[in-house]
Write a protein that holds these residues in place. Sequence first.
Motif, PDB file in Angstrom:
ATOM      1  N   TRP A  66       1.603 -12.980  18.062  1.00  0.00           N
ATOM      2  CA  TRP A  66       2.216 -12.623  16.782  1.00  0.00           C
ATOM      3  C   TRP A  66       2.182 -11.112  16.558  1.00  0.00           C
ATOM      4  O   TRP A  66       3.182 -10.520  16.126  1.00  0.00           O
ATOM      5  CB  TRP A  66       1.472 -13.308  15.629  1.00  0.00           C
ATOM      6  CG  TRP A  66       1.539 -14.808  15.668  1.00  0.00           C
ATOM      7  CD1 TRP A  66       2.371 -15.583  16.437  1.00  0.00           C
ATOM      8  CD2 TRP A  66       0.729 -15.716  14.920  1.00  0.00           C
ATOM      9  NE1 TRP A  66       2.125 -16.915  16.208  1.00  0.00           N
ATOM     10  CE2 TRP A  66       1.136 -17.038  15.281  1.00  0.00           C
ATOM     11  CE3 TRP A  66      -0.281 -15.560  13.983  1.00  0.00           C
ATOM     12  CZ2 TRP A  66       0.548 -18.178  14.729  1.00  0.00           C
ATOM     13  CZ3 TRP A  66      -0.866 -16.697  13.429  1.00  0.00           C
ATOM     14  CH2 TRP A  66      -0.451 -17.980  13.794  1.00  0.00           C
ATOM     15  N   GLN A  96      -3.120 -15.929   5.672  1.00  0.00           N
ATOM     16  CA  GLN A  96      -2.719 -16.535   6.942  1.00  0.00           C
ATOM     17  C   GLN A  96      -1.473 -15.868   7.524  1.00  0.00           C
ATOM     18  O   GLN A  96      -1.220 -15.971   8.723  1.00  0.00           O
ATOM     19  CB  GLN A  96      -2.464 -18.027   6.744  1.00  0.00           C
ATOM     20  CG  GLN A  96      -3.710 -18.815   6.375  1.00  0.00           C
ATOM     21  CD  GLN A  96      -3.410 -20.266   6.038  1.00  0.00           C
ATOM     22  OE1 GLN A  96      -2.280 -20.737   6.191  1.00  0.00           O
ATOM     23  NE2 GLN A  96      -4.413 -20.999   5.575  1.00  0.00           N
ATOM     24  N   TYR A  97      -0.701 -15.189   6.670  1.00  0.00           N
ATOM     25  CA  TYR A  97       0.518 -14.512   7.114  1.00  0.00           C
ATOM     26  C   TYR A  97       0.336 -12.997   7.176  1.00  0.00           C
ATOM     27  O   TYR A  97       1.311 -12.258   7.351  1.00  0.00           O
ATOM     28  CB  TYR A  97       1.676 -14.853   6.165  1.00  0.00           C
ATOM     29  CG  TYR A  97       1.932 -16.332   6.055  1.00  0.00           C
ATOM     30  CD1 TYR A  97       2.726 -16.998   6.983  1.00  0.00           C
ATOM     31  CD2 TYR A  97       1.355 -17.087   5.028  1.00  0.00           C
ATOM     32  CE1 TYR A  97       2.957 -18.366   6.886  1.00  0.00           C
ATOM     33  CE2 TYR A  97       1.573 -18.455   4.925  1.00  0.00           C
ATOM     34  CZ  TYR A  97       2.370 -19.082   5.855  1.00  0.00           C
ATOM     35  OH  TYR A  97       2.596 -20.433   5.762  1.00  0.00           O
ATOM     36  N   ASN A  98      -0.888 -12.550   7.049  1.00  0.00           N
ATOM     37  CA  ASN A  98      -1.214 -11.125   7.011  1.00  0.00           C
ATOM     38  C   ASN A  98      -1.595 -10.643   8.422  1.00  0.00           C
ATOM     39  O   ASN A  98      -2.561 -11.151   8.998  1.00  0.00           O
ATOM     40  CB  ASN A  98      -2.372 -10.903   6.042  1.00  0.00           C
ATOM     41  CG  ASN A  98      -2.667  -9.433   5.801  1.00  0.00           C
ATOM     42  OD1 ASN A  98      -2.295  -8.568   6.580  1.00  0.00           O
ATOM     43  ND2 ASN A  98      -3.355  -9.157   4.705  1.00  0.00           N
ATOM     44  N   TRP A 139      -4.774 -11.563  11.228  1.00  0.00           N
ATOM     45  CA  TRP A 139      -4.599 -11.965  12.629  1.00  0.00           C
ATOM     46  C   TRP A 139      -5.494 -11.132  13.541  1.00  0.00           C
ATOM     47  O   TRP A 139      -6.177 -11.665  14.415  1.00  0.00           O
ATOM     48  CB  TRP A 139      -3.148 -11.795  13.069  1.00  0.00           C
ATOM     49  CG  TRP A 139      -2.138 -12.530  12.248  1.00  0.00           C
ATOM     50  CD1 TRP A 139      -2.371 -13.570  11.387  1.00  0.00           C
ATOM     51  CD2 TRP A 139      -0.730 -12.276  12.188  1.00  0.00           C
ATOM     52  NE1 TRP A 139      -1.199 -13.978  10.804  1.00  0.00           N
ATOM     53  CE2 TRP A 139      -0.171 -13.209  11.278  1.00  0.00           C
ATOM     54  CE3 TRP A 139       0.117 -11.361  12.815  1.00  0.00           C
ATOM     55  CZ2 TRP A 139       1.188 -13.240  10.984  1.00  0.00           C
ATOM     56  CZ3 TRP A 139       1.470 -11.387  12.523  1.00  0.00           C
ATOM     57  CH2 TRP A 139       1.993 -12.319  11.619  1.00  0.00           C
TER      58      TRP A 139
END
Length: 259
Positions: free
Chosen positions: A236, A206-208, A212
């Motif tokens: 982002w 989810q933070y990669n 995204w």
Amino acid sequence: MSTTWITETSQVTRRWTTDGIRQPWGLGVAIIQPVIWLLLFGNVFSSVATVPGFGADDYMTFLVPGILMMTVLYSGAWAGTGFIDDITSGVMDRMLTSPVHRSSLVAGQLVQQLGLCFVQGLCVLGIGWLAGASYDGGILGMLVALGASLLLAAAFCSLSSAVALLARDQTALIGISTIIVLPATFLSTALMPASLVPSWVETVSQYNPLTWAVEIARTAMSPSVDWSVVATRSLWLTALAAVVAWWSVRAMRTYQRSL
């Protein structure tokens, strides 16, 4: 943005583009690589689409956005090798004695790399379509996917350039790039849906940034586009690309002060 800066950037872009044309094998490898990935992963993992909870009927359609983003990720990771070559040959030092803006030296090379990534993206989409992938989002969906790939490429091209200017060593750049891109690939949803990976991988993904970009492409090329996903993930990626681009310019100035 001054006319002088635009002119300088265009000249630097022209220089890198001319150099790329003179070495066509580089473009050939850049195009062949995603073809191999599509055919290899598409055939090896094709049966995954039958697993309950996969969420898609066709693995090739699912795979193409992932391969698109993986392609520009890997291309971006090696972008700094051009700066290493310039440093080794002394070209960089000569360029820094000129009155050209330091940001133009970075931006010009970035524009050339993004052009290469755009060509790669078109090839991936074209080959994916020939292999049976369907793009229900139409032309608009494909353009949105390509736009996401360029944002991802901008971030990693700038990151590679910054590392190259600070490390100034080909081996170090390759090692650092490998440490970054391999985990980024397998800790994402490029090859597998979040529902089929371990929970900790799903959390990390989810933070990669790769995830995204893949999410943007998948929803944009699907029958029902979730524009909120497109907007938030694009924001982002844009923020990430801007921050890393700023860092690459700072790295150029750091290199100049060290001369």
